[in-house]
Design a protein around this motif. Structure first.
Motif, mmCIF file in Angstrom:
data_model
loop_
_atom_site.group_PDB
_atom_site.id
_atom_site.type_symbol
_atom_site.label_atom_id
_atom_site.label_comp_id
_atom_site.label_asym_id
_atom_site.label_seq_id
_atom_site.Cartn_x
_atom_site.Cartn_y
_atom_site.Cartn_z
ATOM 1 N N TYR A 59 0.870 -1.184 0.000
ATOM 2 C CA TYR A 59 0.000 0.000 0.000
ATOM 3 C C TYR A 59 0.904 1.230 0.000
ATOM 4 O O TYR A 59 1.435 1.614 1.041
ATOM 5 C CB TYR A 59 -0.923 -0.024 1.224
ATOM 6 C CG TYR A 59 -1.744 -1.290 1.311
ATOM 7 C CD1 TYR A 59 -2.851 -1.490 0.496
ATOM 8 C CD2 TYR A 59 -1.380 -2.309 2.191
ATOM 9 C CE1 TYR A 59 -3.594 -2.659 0.560
ATOM 10 C CE2 TYR A 59 -2.115 -3.491 2.251
ATOM 11 C CZ TYR A 59 -3.210 -3.659 1.428
ATOM 12 O OH TYR A 59 -3.928 -4.829 1.488
ATOM 13 N N PRO A 60 1.091 1.852 -1.170
ATOM 14 C CA PRO A 60 2.120 2.891 -1.336
ATOM 15 C C PRO A 60 1.912 4.198 -0.577
ATOM 16 O O PRO A 60 2.806 5.046 -0.558
ATOM 17 C CB PRO A 60 2.117 3.141 -2.851
ATOM 18 C CG PRO A 60 0.782 2.671 -3.316
ATOM 19 C CD PRO A 60 0.420 1.530 -2.427
ATOM 20 N N SER A 61 0.747 4.387 0.046
ATOM 21 C CA SER A 61 0.512 5.605 0.817
ATOM 22 C C SER A 61 -0.554 5.341 1.868
ATOM 23 O O SER A 61 -1.263 4.323 1.807
ATOM 24 C CB SER A 61 0.045 6.749 -0.100
ATOM 25 O OG SER A 61 -1.257 6.467 -0.619
ATOM 26 N N LYS A 62 -0.674 6.244 2.816
ATOM 27 C CA LYS A 62 -1.705 6.097 3.842
ATOM 28 C C LYS A 62 -3.086 6.169 3.216
ATOM 29 O O LYS A 62 -4.009 5.454 3.628
ATOM 30 C CB LYS A 62 -1.534 7.178 4.922
ATOM 31 C CG LYS A 62 -2.532 7.032 6.072
ATOM 32 C CD LYS A 62 -2.133 7.849 7.289
ATOM 33 C CE LYS A 62 -2.185 9.325 7.041
ATOM 34 N NZ LYS A 62 -2.010 10.108 8.312
ATOM 35 N N GLU A 63 -3.242 7.032 2.203
ATOM 36 C CA GLU A 63 -4.530 7.156 1.529
ATOM 37 C C GLU A 63 -4.895 5.866 0.807
ATOM 38 O O GLU A 63 -6.058 5.433 0.829
ATOM 39 C CB GLU A 63 -4.502 8.324 0.534
ATOM 40 C CG GLU A 63 -4.492 9.707 1.170
ATOM 41 C CD GLU A 63 -3.156 10.057 1.833
ATOM 42 O OE1 GLU A 63 -2.117 9.421 1.478
ATOM 43 O OE2 GLU A 63 -3.150 10.943 2.706
ATOM 44 N N ALA A 64 -3.904 5.231 0.169
ATOM 45 C CA ALA A 64 -4.151 3.964 -0.539
ATOM 46 C C ALA A 64 -4.564 2.880 0.451
ATOM 47 O O ALA A 64 -5.464 2.069 0.174
ATOM 48 C CB ALA A 64 -2.909 3.537 -1.304
ATOM 49 N N LEU A 65 -3.929 2.863 1.610
ATOM 50 C CA LEU A 65 -4.275 1.892 2.645
ATOM 51 C C LEU A 65 -5.681 2.154 3.170
ATOM 52 O O LEU A 65 -6.474 1.220 3.363
ATOM 53 C CB LEU A 65 -3.254 1.971 3.783
ATOM 54 C CG LEU A 65 -3.512 1.051 4.993
ATOM 55 C CD1 LEU A 65 -3.570 -0.405 4.561
ATOM 56 C CD2 LEU A 65 -2.430 1.259 6.047
ATOM 57 N N TYR A 66 -5.994 3.412 3.382
ATOM 58 C CA TYR A 66 -7.322 3.786 3.890
ATOM 59 C C TYR A 66 -8.417 3.368 2.918
ATOM 60 O O TYR A 66 -9.432 2.792 3.308
ATOM 61 C CB TYR A 66 -7.354 5.301 4.110
ATOM 62 C CG TYR A 66 -8.622 5.839 4.721
ATOM 63 C CD1 TYR A 66 -8.931 5.598 6.060
ATOM 64 C CD2 TYR A 66 -9.500 6.614 3.973
ATOM 65 C CE1 TYR A 66 -10.095 6.104 6.631
ATOM 66 C CE2 TYR A 66 -10.663 7.133 4.538
ATOM 67 C CZ TYR A 66 -10.951 6.874 5.864
ATOM 68 O OH TYR A 66 -12.098 7.378 6.431
ATOM 69 N N VAL A 67 -8.194 3.616 1.618
ATOM 70 C CA VAL A 67 -9.176 3.235 0.601
ATOM 71 C C VAL A 67 -9.320 1.716 0.555
ATOM 72 O O VAL A 67 -10.437 1.189 0.416
ATOM 73 C CB VAL A 67 -8.777 3.786 -0.780
ATOM 74 C CG1 VAL A 67 -9.647 3.174 -1.879
ATOM 75 C CG2 VAL A 67 -8.903 5.303 -0.801
ATOM 76 N N ALA A 68 -8.210 0.989 0.696
ATOM 77 C CA ALA A 68 -8.272 -0.485 0.690
ATOM 78 C C ALA A 68 -9.098 -0.989 1.862
ATOM 79 O O ALA A 68 -9.886 -1.933 1.720
ATOM 80 C CB ALA A 68 -6.864 -1.061 0.741
ATOM 81 N N VAL A 69 -8.936 -0.352 3.029
ATOM 82 C CA VAL A 69 -9.726 -0.730 4.205
ATOM 83 C C VAL A 69 -11.203 -0.442 3.953
ATOM 84 O O VAL A 69 -12.073 -1.277 4.239
ATOM 85 C CB VAL A 69 -9.237 0.028 5.460
ATOM 86 C CG1 VAL A 69 -10.207 -0.174 6.626
ATOM 87 C CG2 VAL A 69 -7.844 -0.454 5.858
ATOM 88 N N LEU A 70 -11.506 0.727 3.403
ATOM 89 C CA LEU A 70 -12.900 1.094 3.135
ATOM 90 C C LEU A 70 -13.524 0.163 2.098
ATOM 91 O O LEU A 70 -14.707 -0.189 2.204
ATOM 92 C CB LEU A 70 -12.982 2.539 2.655
ATOM 93 C CG LEU A 70 -12.708 3.613 3.709
ATOM 94 C CD1 LEU A 70 -12.684 4.993 3.057
ATOM 95 C CD2 LEU A 70 -13.749 3.585 4.815
#
Length: 212
Positions: A59-70
């Motif tokens: 997950y290349p960024s915190k935003e990418a990780l957040y979207v993956a969780v959502l």
């Protein structure tokens, strides 16, 4: 040698899948507690047992990780609606949908609360999914309800408002769990309270749409 070659990719795939799931679980815990701005990737990496470098590989960024969780939450959240089937008797299908939604509130309260937080913020990172897969699925299931109404199997009701009402009644037990526990002294983890919630929400909604 050949046998080992056959099994190695499978083992590697499972290991990667397990690592990504550990990261997503740790991220859900952090995001639901601190929000996206209060969560640090170092914190997520430590909770998931991986290095920050390894986390950023998936997950290349915190935003990418957040979207993956959502997106994972949305999959969990929509699973009961996907199970909503036209071939079932209308009241049976709706009662079962209510039960499944309350099971999600019981089993995934952190996920429900994080999803709620995202909605309250205007869903800036989830608009594509909401206007895409979610809308398509809700439109599909609304058409089933509309068909039941047209056939005289349900009292006249707007399908969207019925679905919204079920969401509100069932997700309340997760999103406002602290309030529910403060008032009743119980949570959905209490089996008797869970069954009571299921029966009462079912009764309230079913009696409003039953043909008389």
């Amino acid at each position: 040698m050949t046998q080992g070659a056959v099994h190695t990719p499978g083992k590697r795939t499972r290991a990667v899948s397990a690592k990504k799931q550990a990261i997503l679980s740790a991220a859900l815990e952090s995001f639901s507690q601190y929000g996206i701005h209060g969560t640090r990737l170092e914190q997520v990496a430590e909770r998931s047992g991986v290095s920050k470098t390894n986390l950023l590989y998936y997950y290349p960024s915190k935003e990418a990780l957040y979207v993956a969780v959502l997106q994972q939450i949305l999959d969990i959240w929509l699973a009961p609606l996907k199970a909503f089937r036209e071939e079932l008797a209308p009241l049976v299908a709706i009662k079962e949908y209510i039960r499944l939604k309350l099971e999600v509130s019981r089993d995934f309260p952190q996920a429900s609360r994080l999803f709620c937080m995202e909605m309250l913020q205007g869903a800036p990172l989830l608009q594509g999914e909401l206007t895409g897969d979610l809308k398509t699925l809700v439109d599909e299931k609304s058409a089933i309800v509309a068909g039941w109404v047209a056939a005289g199997k349900l009292t006249p009701v707007d399908p969207h408002h019925l679905i919204f009402m079920i969401w509100a009644a069932t997700q309340h037990y997760a999103d406002f769990a602290s309030q529910v526990e403060a008032v009743t002294g119980k949570t959905l983890q209490d089996e008797h309270f869970f069954q009571s919630a299921v029966e009462n929400v079912q009764r309230l909604i079913i009696e409003g749409i039953r043909v008389r």
